[in-house]
Design an enzyme around this catalytic site. Structure first.
Site, mmCIF file in Angstrom:
data_model
loop_
_atom_site.group_PDB
_atom_site.id
_atom_site.type_symbol
_atom_site.label_atom_id
_atom_site.label_comp_id
_atom_site.label_asym_id
_atom_site.label_seq_id
_atom_site.Cartn_x
_atom_site.Cartn_y
_atom_site.Cartn_z
ATOM 1 C CG HIS A 81 -1.833 -1.229 0.649
ATOM 2 N ND1 HIS A 81 -2.094 -2.470 1.483
ATOM 3 C CD2 HIS A 81 -3.075 -0.479 0.250
ATOM 4 C CE1 HIS A 81 -3.195 -2.924 1.256
ATOM 5 N NE2 HIS A 81 -4.104 -1.773 -0.063
ATOM 6 C CG HIS A 85 -2.282 0.329 -4.465
ATOM 7 N ND1 HIS A 85 -2.795 -0.664 -5.199
ATOM 8 C CD2 HIS A 85 -3.141 1.059 -3.741
ATOM 9 C CE1 HIS A 85 -3.443 -0.835 -4.423
ATOM 10 N NE2 HIS A 85 -4.259 0.101 -3.740
ATOM 11 C CG HIS A 123 -7.435 3.919 -2.924
ATOM 12 N ND1 HIS A 123 -6.964 4.272 -3.678
ATOM 13 C CD2 HIS A 123 -7.575 2.908 -2.992
ATOM 14 C CE1 HIS A 123 -5.882 2.859 -4.310
ATOM 15 N NE2 HIS A 123 -6.696 2.213 -3.449
ATOM 16 C CG ASP A 124 -5.009 2.101 -0.334
ATOM 17 O OD1 ASP A 124 -4.717 1.205 -1.231
ATOM 18 O OD2 ASP A 124 -5.962 1.775 0.187
ATOM 19 C CG ASP A 235 -8.173 -0.018 -4.136
ATOM 20 O OD1 ASP A 235 -8.980 -0.237 -2.889
ATOM 21 O OD2 ASP A 235 -6.866 -0.661 -4.187
HETATM 22 C C1 LIG Z 1 -10.233 -3.067 -2.688
HETATM 23 O O1 LIG Z 1 -9.757 -3.129 -1.079
HETATM 24 C C2 LIG Z 1 -8.376 -3.988 -0.421
HETATM 25 C C3 LIG Z 1 -7.965 -3.362 0.539
HETATM 26 C C4 LIG Z 1 -6.731 -4.210 0.622
HETATM 27 C C5 LIG Z 1 -6.628 -5.513 -0.520
HETATM 28 CL CL1 LIG Z 1 -4.925 -6.427 0.555
HETATM 29 C C6 LIG Z 1 -7.069 -5.860 -1.243
HETATM 30 C C7 LIG Z 1 -6.506 -6.256 -1.891
HETATM 31 N N1 LIG Z 1 -5.863 -5.686 -4.073
HETATM 32 N N2 LIG Z 1 -5.912 -7.099 -4.581
HETATM 33 C C8 LIG Z 1 -5.938 -7.719 -3.303
HETATM 34 C C9 LIG Z 1 -5.448 -9.952 -3.852
HETATM 35 C C10 LIG Z 1 -5.153 -9.861 -5.373
HETATM 36 N N3 LIG Z 1 -5.492 -10.518 -2.855
HETATM 37 C C11 LIG Z 1 -6.598 -10.409 -1.162
HETATM 38 C C12 LIG Z 1 -6.405 -11.270 -0.453
HETATM 39 C C13 LIG Z 1 -7.342 -11.120 0.270
HETATM 40 C C14 LIG Z 1 -7.504 -9.516 0.415
HETATM 41 C C15 LIG Z 1 -8.554 -9.277 1.475
HETATM 42 O O2 LIG Z 1 -8.502 -7.642 2.491
HETATM 43 N N4 LIG Z 1 -8.970 -10.272 2.080
HETATM 44 C C16 LIG Z 1 -9.918 -10.225 3.595
HETATM 45 C C17 LIG Z 1 -11.533 -9.428 3.079
HETATM 46 C C18 LIG Z 1 -11.195 -10.866 2.429
HETATM 47 C C19 LIG Z 1 -12.392 -9.966 4.681
HETATM 48 C C20 LIG Z 1 -7.186 -8.314 0.051
HETATM 49 C C21 LIG Z 1 -6.823 -8.844 -1.133
HETATM 50 N N5 LIG Z 1 -6.443 -7.774 -2.098
HETATM 51 C C22 LIG Z 1 -8.494 -4.474 -1.554
HETATM 52 MG MG LIG Z 2 -7.450 0.504 0.487
HETATM 53 ZN ZN LIG Z 3 -5.585 0.628 -2.148
#
Ligand SMILES: COc1ccc(Cl)c(-c2nnc3c(C)nc4ccc(C(=O)NCC(C)C)cc4n23)c1
Ligand SMILES: [Mg+2]
Ligand SMILES: [Zn+2]
Length: 344
Positions: A81, A85, A123-124, A235
Protein backbone atom coordinates in the site's frame (compact mmCIF):
# COMPACT_ATOMS: atom_id res chain seq x y z
CA UNK A 1 9.16 33.10 -13.37
CA UNK A 2 5.92 31.40 -12.30
CA UNK A 3 4.83 31.14 -15.99
CA UNK A 4 8.27 29.69 -16.82
CA UNK A 5 7.72 26.75 -14.44
CA UNK A 6 4.32 26.01 -16.00
CA UNK A 7 5.70 25.97 -19.54
CA UNK A 8 8.45 23.52 -18.50
CA UNK A 9 5.91 21.20 -16.86
CA UNK A 10 3.52 21.35 -19.82
CA UNK A 11 6.42 20.64 -22.17
CA UNK A 12 7.48 17.63 -20.07
CA UNK A 13 3.93 16.26 -20.09
CA UNK A 14 3.45 16.63 -23.82
CA UNK A 15 6.71 14.86 -24.67
CA UNK A 16 6.32 12.39 -21.79
CA UNK A 17 5.25 9.69 -24.23
CA UNK A 18 8.02 10.20 -26.85
CA UNK A 19 10.85 10.70 -24.35
CA UNK A 20 10.30 7.30 -22.69
CA UNK A 21 8.58 5.89 -25.81
CA UNK A 22 5.95 4.38 -23.53
CA UNK A 23 3.42 3.32 -26.10
CA UNK A 24 0.02 1.77 -25.38
CA UNK A 25 -0.13 3.82 -22.13
CA UNK A 26 -3.90 4.08 -22.69
CA UNK A 27 -4.53 0.35 -23.31
CA UNK A 28 -5.95 -2.12 -20.74
CA UNK A 29 -2.93 -4.42 -21.38
CA UNK A 30 -0.47 -1.70 -20.23
CA UNK A 31 0.95 -2.22 -16.74
CA UNK A 32 1.46 1.14 -14.95
CA UNK A 33 4.05 -0.54 -12.73
CA UNK A 34 6.37 -0.44 -15.80
CA UNK A 35 6.46 3.39 -15.73
CA UNK A 36 9.80 4.58 -14.26
CA UNK A 37 9.14 5.55 -10.60
CA UNK A 38 10.49 9.10 -11.04
CA UNK A 39 8.14 9.77 -13.99
CA UNK A 40 4.97 8.71 -12.18
CA UNK A 41 4.02 12.27 -11.09
CA UNK A 42 4.39 13.51 -14.68
CA UNK A 43 2.32 10.62 -16.03
CA UNK A 44 -0.33 11.40 -13.41
CA UNK A 45 -0.58 14.95 -14.79
CA UNK A 46 -0.72 13.45 -18.29
CA UNK A 47 -3.76 11.38 -17.27
CA UNK A 48 -5.62 14.49 -16.04
CA UNK A 49 -4.55 16.27 -19.23
CA UNK A 50 -5.58 13.45 -21.61
CA UNK A 51 -9.04 13.27 -20.04
CA UNK A 52 -9.52 17.00 -20.72
CA UNK A 53 -9.93 17.69 -17.01
CA UNK A 54 -7.24 20.40 -16.84
CA UNK A 55 -8.91 22.33 -19.66
CA UNK A 56 -12.49 21.75 -18.54
CA UNK A 57 -11.88 22.84 -14.94
CA UNK A 58 -9.16 25.38 -15.84
CA UNK A 59 -6.93 23.64 -13.30
CA UNK A 60 -3.76 25.58 -12.57
CA UNK A 61 -0.88 23.27 -13.52
CA UNK A 62 1.26 24.46 -10.62
CA UNK A 63 -1.59 23.68 -8.17
CA UNK A 64 -2.25 20.23 -9.69
CA UNK A 65 1.49 19.43 -9.69
CA UNK A 66 1.93 20.57 -6.06
CA UNK A 67 -1.16 18.52 -5.05
CA UNK A 68 0.15 15.37 -6.78
CA UNK A 69 3.60 15.73 -5.21
CA UNK A 70 2.09 16.13 -1.71
CA UNK A 71 -0.14 13.08 -2.30
CA UNK A 72 2.92 11.06 -3.36
CA UNK A 73 4.72 12.26 -0.22
CA UNK A 74 1.67 11.25 1.86
CA UNK A 75 2.18 7.54 1.03
CA UNK A 76 4.47 5.49 3.22
CA UNK A 77 6.96 2.86 2.11
CA UNK A 78 4.53 -0.01 2.80
CA UNK A 79 5.23 -3.33 1.10
CA UNK A 80 2.09 -3.02 -1.07
CA UNK A 81 0.00 0.00 0.00
CA UNK A 82 2.48 2.60 -1.32
CA UNK A 83 2.59 5.34 -3.99
CA UNK A 84 3.11 2.80 -6.81
CA UNK A 85 -0.19 1.12 -5.84
CA UNK A 86 -1.89 4.55 -5.85
CA UNK A 87 -0.44 5.34 -9.29
CA UNK A 88 -1.56 1.97 -10.71
CA UNK A 89 -5.09 2.35 -9.28
CA UNK A 90 -5.30 5.86 -10.79
CA UNK A 91 -4.04 4.59 -14.15
CA UNK A 92 -6.85 2.01 -14.29
CA UNK A 93 -9.37 4.77 -13.48
CA UNK A 94 -7.92 6.72 -16.41
CA UNK A 95 -8.24 3.62 -18.66
CA UNK A 96 -11.89 3.13 -17.65
CA UNK A 97 -12.88 6.73 -18.35
CA UNK A 98 -10.99 6.81 -21.65
CA UNK A 99 -11.72 3.33 -23.06
CA UNK A 100 -15.33 3.04 -21.84
CA UNK A 101 -15.91 6.66 -22.89
CA UNK A 102 -17.62 7.30 -19.55
CA UNK A 103 -17.84 11.10 -19.81
CA UNK A 104 -19.17 11.35 -23.38
CA UNK A 105 -21.66 8.51 -22.80
CA UNK A 106 -22.94 10.34 -19.69
CA UNK A 107 -22.01 7.66 -17.19
CA UNK A 108 -19.97 10.37 -15.45
CA UNK A 109 -20.07 14.16 -15.39
CA UNK A 110 -16.78 16.07 -15.67
CA UNK A 111 -17.06 16.69 -11.93
CA UNK A 112 -17.52 12.99 -11.13
CA UNK A 113 -14.59 12.12 -13.42
CA UNK A 114 -12.24 14.63 -11.80
CA UNK A 115 -13.18 13.58 -8.26
CA UNK A 116 -13.02 9.89 -9.27
CA UNK A 117 -9.42 10.22 -10.48
CA UNK A 118 -8.44 12.19 -7.36
CA UNK A 119 -10.15 9.53 -5.20
CA UNK A 120 -8.06 6.79 -6.88
CA UNK A 121 -4.87 8.78 -6.29
CA UNK A 122 -5.64 9.41 -2.59
CA UNK A 123 -7.66 6.31 -1.63
CA UNK A 124 -4.89 4.65 0.48
CA UNK A 125 -2.85 7.70 1.54
CA UNK A 126 -0.76 7.20 4.72
CA UNK A 127 -1.55 3.45 4.82
CA UNK A 128 0.61 1.65 7.41
CA UNK A 129 0.54 -1.81 5.82
CA UNK A 130 -1.99 -3.08 8.38
CA UNK A 131 -5.74 -3.57 7.84
CA UNK A 132 -8.84 -2.26 9.65
CA UNK A 133 -9.19 -5.16 12.06
CA UNK A 134 -5.54 -4.67 13.14
CA UNK A 135 -6.32 -1.02 14.05
CA UNK A 136 -9.24 -2.06 16.26
CA UNK A 137 -7.51 -5.14 17.78
CA UNK A 138 -4.41 -3.15 18.75
CA UNK A 139 -6.38 0.01 19.63
CA UNK A 140 -4.23 2.26 17.44
CA UNK A 141 -4.73 6.04 17.43
CA UNK A 142 -6.70 5.69 14.16
CA UNK A 143 -9.02 3.15 15.83
CA UNK A 144 -9.65 5.58 18.70
CA UNK A 145 -10.56 8.23 16.11
CA UNK A 146 -12.74 6.19 13.74
CA UNK A 147 -13.56 2.65 14.95
CA UNK A 148 -17.02 3.72 16.19
CA UNK A 149 -18.02 4.47 12.56
CA UNK A 150 -16.04 1.59 10.93
CA UNK A 151 -13.81 1.79 7.80
CA UNK A 152 -11.04 3.11 10.06
CA UNK A 153 -8.26 3.29 7.45
CA UNK A 154 -10.52 4.71 4.74
CA UNK A 155 -11.70 7.52 7.02
CA UNK A 156 -8.06 8.31 7.70
CA UNK A 157 -7.21 8.28 3.96
CA UNK A 158 -10.02 10.83 3.41
CA UNK A 159 -8.89 13.00 6.35
CA UNK A 160 -5.31 13.05 5.00
CA UNK A 161 -6.60 14.05 1.56
CA UNK A 162 -8.52 16.96 3.10
CA UNK A 163 -5.32 18.11 4.86
CA UNK A 164 -3.51 18.27 1.52
CA UNK A 165 -6.38 20.11 -0.21
CA UNK A 166 -6.20 22.70 2.59
CA UNK A 167 -2.48 23.29 2.12
CA UNK A 168 -1.38 26.59 0.54
CA UNK A 169 -1.42 26.32 -3.28
CA UNK A 170 -2.71 22.71 -3.30
CA UNK A 171 -6.47 23.16 -3.56
CA UNK A 172 -7.24 21.79 -7.04
CA UNK A 173 -10.96 22.50 -6.44
CA UNK A 174 -10.20 26.21 -5.83
CA UNK A 175 -12.13 27.32 -8.97
CA UNK A 176 -15.33 25.52 -7.91
CA UNK A 177 -18.30 27.55 -6.68
CA UNK A 178 -19.47 26.69 -3.16
CA UNK A 179 -22.12 24.21 -4.38
CA UNK A 180 -19.65 22.37 -6.63
CA UNK A 181 -17.03 22.43 -3.84
CA UNK A 182 -19.39 20.77 -1.34
CA UNK A 183 -20.46 18.22 -3.97
CA UNK A 184 -16.80 17.40 -4.80
CA UNK A 185 -15.89 16.75 -1.15
CA UNK A 186 -19.00 14.59 -0.55
CA UNK A 187 -18.14 12.54 -3.65
CA UNK A 188 -14.47 12.29 -2.61
CA UNK A 189 -15.43 10.97 0.84
CA UNK A 190 -18.01 8.53 -0.57
CA UNK A 191 -15.53 7.18 -3.15
CA UNK A 192 -12.70 6.65 -0.67
CA UNK A 193 -14.99 4.99 1.92
CA UNK A 194 -16.27 2.70 -0.87
CA UNK A 195 -12.77 1.17 -1.20
CA UNK A 196 -13.27 -0.65 2.13
CA UNK A 197 -13.80 -4.26 1.01
CA UNK A 198 -16.26 -4.73 3.88
CA UNK A 199 -18.41 -2.01 2.26
CA UNK A 200 -18.06 -3.71 -1.10
CA UNK A 201 -19.54 -6.91 0.36
CA UNK A 202 -22.56 -4.97 1.65
CA UNK A 203 -23.06 -3.34 -1.77
CA UNK A 204 -22.57 -6.44 -3.96
CA UNK A 205 -26.23 -7.47 -3.94
CA UNK A 206 -27.52 -3.98 -4.83
CA UNK A 207 -24.80 -3.64 -7.49
CA UNK A 208 -25.90 -6.92 -9.12
CA UNK A 209 -29.57 -5.83 -9.12
CA UNK A 210 -28.67 -2.41 -10.55
CA UNK A 211 -26.56 -3.95 -13.33
CA UNK A 212 -29.15 -6.65 -14.12
CA UNK A 213 -31.83 -3.98 -14.45
CA UNK A 214 -31.42 -0.92 -16.68
CA UNK A 215 -28.68 1.47 -15.55
CA UNK A 216 -30.44 4.80 -15.08
CA UNK A 217 -27.91 7.65 -15.06
CA UNK A 218 -30.51 10.05 -13.67
CA UNK A 219 -30.86 7.84 -10.55
CA UNK A 220 -28.33 9.12 -7.99
CA UNK A 221 -28.32 5.71 -6.18
CA UNK A 222 -27.46 3.96 -9.49
CA UNK A 223 -24.64 6.46 -10.10
CA UNK A 224 -23.24 5.92 -6.59
CA UNK A 225 -23.33 2.12 -6.95
CA UNK A 226 -21.74 2.40 -10.40
CA UNK A 227 -18.82 4.56 -9.21
CA UNK A 228 -18.34 2.23 -6.22
CA UNK A 229 -17.97 -0.70 -8.64
CA UNK A 230 -15.37 1.31 -10.57
CA UNK A 231 -13.42 2.23 -7.42
CA UNK A 232 -13.11 -1.44 -6.40
CA UNK A 233 -12.25 -2.45 -10.00
CA UNK A 234 -9.37 0.06 -9.93
CA UNK A 235 -8.20 -1.15 -6.51
CA UNK A 236 -8.10 -4.76 -7.80
CA UNK A 237 -6.97 -3.94 -11.35
CA UNK A 238 -3.51 -5.55 -11.06
CA UNK A 239 -5.30 -8.90 -11.28
CA UNK A 240 -6.48 -8.06 -14.81
CA UNK A 241 -2.88 -7.68 -16.04
CA UNK A 242 -0.61 -10.39 -17.49
CA UNK A 243 0.35 -13.25 -15.18
CA UNK A 244 3.80 -12.08 -14.11
CA UNK A 245 2.40 -8.66 -13.09
CA UNK A 246 -0.63 -10.04 -11.20
CA UNK A 247 1.50 -12.75 -9.54
CA UNK A 248 4.18 -10.24 -8.43
CA UNK A 249 1.49 -7.91 -7.02
CA UNK A 250 -0.15 -10.76 -5.11
CA UNK A 251 3.25 -11.65 -3.62
CA UNK A 252 3.69 -8.02 -2.47
CA UNK A 253 0.25 -8.17 -0.87
CA UNK A 254 1.10 -11.36 1.04
CA UNK A 255 4.48 -9.87 2.06
CA UNK A 256 2.43 -7.10 3.67
CA UNK A 257 -0.16 -9.52 5.13
CA UNK A 258 2.54 -11.81 6.56
CA UNK A 259 4.42 -8.94 8.19
CA UNK A 260 1.13 -7.91 9.80
CA UNK A 261 0.81 -11.54 10.97
CA UNK A 262 4.37 -11.48 12.36
CA UNK A 263 3.56 -8.24 14.17
CA UNK A 264 0.39 -9.75 15.66
CA UNK A 265 2.36 -12.82 16.83
CA UNK A 266 4.96 -10.52 18.47
CA UNK A 267 2.07 -8.77 20.23
CA UNK A 268 0.87 -12.14 21.60
CA UNK A 269 -2.22 -12.54 19.40
CA UNK A 270 -2.59 -15.16 16.66
CA UNK A 271 -3.18 -13.88 13.09
CA UNK A 272 -5.92 -15.18 10.75
CA UNK A 273 -4.66 -17.87 8.34
CA UNK A 274 -4.41 -15.37 5.42
CA UNK A 275 -1.82 -13.41 7.40
CA UNK A 276 0.03 -16.35 8.92
CA UNK A 277 3.08 -17.25 6.79
CA UNK A 278 3.19 -20.70 8.46
CA UNK A 279 -0.38 -21.59 7.48
CA UNK A 280 -1.36 -19.57 4.40
CA UNK A 281 -1.35 -21.17 0.95
CA UNK A 282 -1.16 -18.22 -1.46
CA UNK A 283 -2.43 -20.18 -4.49
CA UNK A 284 -5.52 -21.36 -2.58
CA UNK A 285 -6.22 -17.87 -1.22
CA UNK A 286 -5.77 -16.29 -4.65
CA UNK A 287 -8.11 -18.77 -6.39
CA UNK A 288 -10.68 -18.01 -3.68
CA UNK A 289 -10.24 -14.21 -3.87
CA UNK A 290 -10.49 -14.12 -7.68
CA UNK A 291 -13.52 -16.46 -7.65
CA UNK A 292 -15.42 -14.76 -4.81
CA UNK A 293 -14.54 -11.10 -5.30
CA UNK A 294 -12.62 -10.10 -8.44
CA UNK A 295 -14.45 -12.13 -11.10
CA UNK A 296 -18.04 -11.29 -9.98
CA UNK A 297 -17.07 -7.60 -9.97
CA UNK A 298 -15.59 -7.53 -13.49
CA UNK A 299 -18.34 -9.81 -14.84
CA UNK A 300 -20.83 -7.23 -13.49
CA UNK A 301 -18.95 -4.46 -15.29
CA UNK A 302 -18.74 -6.53 -18.49
CA UNK A 303 -22.55 -6.77 -18.64
CA UNK A 304 -22.57 -2.97 -19.06
CA UNK A 305 -19.43 -2.76 -21.23
CA UNK A 306 -18.67 -5.73 -23.56
CA UNK A 307 -15.05 -4.47 -23.94
CA UNK A 308 -14.45 -5.54 -20.31
CA UNK A 309 -14.97 -9.20 -21.33
CA UNK A 310 -11.27 -9.33 -22.35
CA UNK A 311 -10.33 -8.47 -18.73
CA UNK A 312 -12.66 -11.20 -17.45
CA UNK A 313 -10.81 -13.65 -19.74
CA UNK A 314 -7.41 -12.58 -18.32
CA UNK A 315 -8.77 -12.99 -14.77
CA UNK A 316 -9.84 -16.56 -15.63
CA UNK A 317 -6.41 -17.31 -17.15
CA UNK A 318 -4.65 -15.96 -14.05
CA UNK A 319 -6.92 -18.02 -11.79
CA UNK A 320 -6.13 -21.12 -13.86
CA UNK A 321 -2.41 -20.40 -13.37
CA UNK A 322 -2.93 -20.14 -9.60
CA UNK A 323 -4.70 -23.55 -9.84
CA UNK A 324 -1.62 -24.94 -11.58
CA UNK A 325 0.78 -23.56 -8.95
CA UNK A 326 -1.64 -24.91 -6.34
CA UNK A 327 -1.26 -28.46 -7.61
CA UNK A 328 2.56 -28.10 -7.84
CA UNK A 329 2.56 -26.76 -4.26
CA UNK A 330 0.34 -29.70 -3.24
CA UNK A 331 2.78 -32.26 -4.70
CA UNK A 332 5.70 -30.83 -2.72
CA UNK A 333 3.62 -30.81 0.45
CA UNK A 334 2.60 -34.44 -0.13
CA UNK A 335 6.25 -35.31 -0.71
CA UNK A 336 6.82 -33.94 2.80
CA UNK A 337 8.91 -31.09 1.43
CA UNK A 338 6.67 -28.33 2.83
CA UNK A 339 9.74 -26.34 3.79
CA UNK A 340 10.99 -26.26 0.20
CA UNK A 341 7.43 -25.77 -1.16
CA UNK A 342 7.13 -22.55 0.85
CA UNK A 343 10.39 -21.28 -0.73
CA UNK A 344 8.97 -21.90 -4.24
C1 LIG B 1 -10.41 -3.26 -2.18
O1 LIG B 1 -9.76 -3.16 -0.92
C2 LIG B 1 -8.63 -3.93 -0.74
C3 LIG B 1 -7.96 -3.73 0.46
C4 LIG B 1 -6.80 -4.45 0.70
C5 LIG B 1 -6.32 -5.35 -0.24
CL1 LIG B 1 -4.85 -6.21 0.06
C6 LIG B 1 -7.01 -5.57 -1.44
C7 LIG B 1 -6.50 -6.49 -2.46
N1 LIG B 1 -6.05 -6.05 -3.64
N2 LIG B 1 -5.62 -7.10 -4.35
C8 LIG B 1 -5.81 -8.21 -3.59
C9 LIG B 1 -5.49 -9.55 -3.87
C10 LIG B 1 -4.84 -9.95 -5.15
N3 LIG B 1 -5.75 -10.50 -2.97
C11 LIG B 1 -6.36 -10.18 -1.80
C12 LIG B 1 -6.67 -11.22 -0.87
C13 LIG B 1 -7.33 -10.93 0.30
C14 LIG B 1 -7.69 -9.61 0.56
C15 LIG B 1 -8.44 -9.28 1.81
O2 LIG B 1 -8.39 -8.16 2.27
N4 LIG B 1 -9.18 -10.28 2.31
C16 LIG B 1 -9.99 -10.09 3.50
C17 LIG B 1 -11.41 -9.68 3.12
C18 LIG B 1 -11.92 -10.53 1.97
C19 LIG B 1 -12.31 -9.86 4.34
C20 LIG B 1 -7.35 -8.56 -0.31
C21 LIG B 1 -6.70 -8.84 -1.49
N5 LIG B 1 -6.37 -7.84 -2.42
C22 LIG B 1 -8.16 -4.83 -1.70
MG1 LIG C 1 -7.57 0.75 0.98
ZN1 LIG D 1 -5.89 0.31 -2.49
Amino acid sequence: YHMKVEEDIVQEILNCKDEHNIKDFNKFEFSPRCVPYKHMPCYTIKMFNDLGLIKHWKLKLSTLTRFILYVKKGYRDALYHNWIHAFSVTHFGYLLIQNLNLINENYMTHMEALVFLVSCLCHDIDHRGTNNSFQTKSSTVLASLYSSEGSVMERHHFAQTMCILNKEGCNIFENFNSEEYGQALDLLKDNILATDLACHFRMMKKQEEMIRGKFDNTDSEHKRLFIHILMTCCDLSDQTKQWKVSKKTAEEIYDEFFSQGDLEKSMGSSPIEMMDRERASIPDLQVQFITDIVLPLFINLSTLFPMVQSLVDVLKENRALWEVSKSIFQKYVEAGMKGIAILL
